[in-house]
Design a protein around this motif. Structure first.
Motif, short mmCIF file in Angstrom:
data_model
loop_
_atom_site.label_atom_id
_atom_site.label_comp_id
_atom_site.label_asym_id
_atom_site.label_seq_id
_atom_site.Cartn_x
_atom_site.Cartn_y
_atom_site.Cartn_z
N ARG A 82 5.93 -12.01 -3.56
CA ARG A 82 7.02 -12.15 -2.57
C ARG A 82 6.51 -12.76 -1.29
O ARG A 82 7.16 -13.59 -0.67
N HIS A 117 0.80 0.91 3.13
CA HIS A 117 2.01 1.69 3.39
C HIS A 117 2.31 1.57 4.88
O HIS A 117 1.48 1.96 5.71
N ASP A 127 6.80 3.19 -2.31
CA ASP A 127 7.65 2.22 -3.00
C ASP A 127 7.75 0.94 -2.18
O ASP A 127 7.16 0.84 -1.10
N GLU A 128 8.51 -0.04 -2.70
CA GLU A 128 8.56 -1.35 -2.06
C GLU A 128 9.23 -1.35 -0.69
O GLU A 128 9.06 -2.28 0.09
N THR A 129 9.98 -0.29 -0.35
CA THR A 129 10.60 -0.23 0.98
C THR A 129 9.59 0.11 2.07
O THR A 129 9.89 -0.03 3.26
N ASN A 130 8.41 0.57 1.67
CA ASN A 130 7.40 1.03 2.63
C ASN A 130 6.06 0.33 2.40
O ASN A 130 5.01 0.92 2.57
N GLU A 131 6.10 -0.92 1.98
CA GLU A 131 4.85 -1.62 1.72
C GLU A 131 4.82 -2.96 2.43
O GLU A 131 5.86 -3.56 2.70
N GLN A 132 3.61 -3.36 2.76
CA GLN A 132 3.37 -4.68 3.34
C GLN A 132 2.00 -5.13 2.90
O GLN A 132 1.13 -4.30 2.60
#
Length: 87
Positions: free
Chosen positions: A24, A45, A56-61
């Motif tokens: 992404r 995270h 999960d993907e809402t809390n990753e970079q």
């Protein structure tokens, strides 16, 4: 009251999540905020699991090694301060 950290995702599921994250956006989020294009090498995270962030993907970079190390160091310092304050 200390909250229980979220259980970490591991194994093949983690590898798939890392691959999807870097597909992404392959660049370090912190470097990008500073106008620098540098490839991400770490799945980070945004809110640490210890602080209640979801795994999960809402809390990753994505972060490069140096940005990840700096962020992790700051999180460790903050955690120690919380421990001392809680005594």
């Amino acid at each position: 009251m200390k909250r229980e950290p979220v259980k970490r995702i591991t194994g093949r599921r983690l590898q798939a999540m890392r691959a999807a994250l870097f597909a992404r956006n392959p660049f370090c989020a912190e470097c990008e905020r500073n106008g620098i294009d540098k490839l991400a090498t770490q799945r980070d995270h945004i809110i640490s699991l210890e602080d209640g962030g979801p795994d999960d993907e809402t809390n990753e970079q994505g972060l490069c090694n140096s940005c990840h190390e700096a962020k992790s160091k700051q999180e460790r310092i903050a955690g120690r301060r919380r421990q001392v304050a809680g005594r």
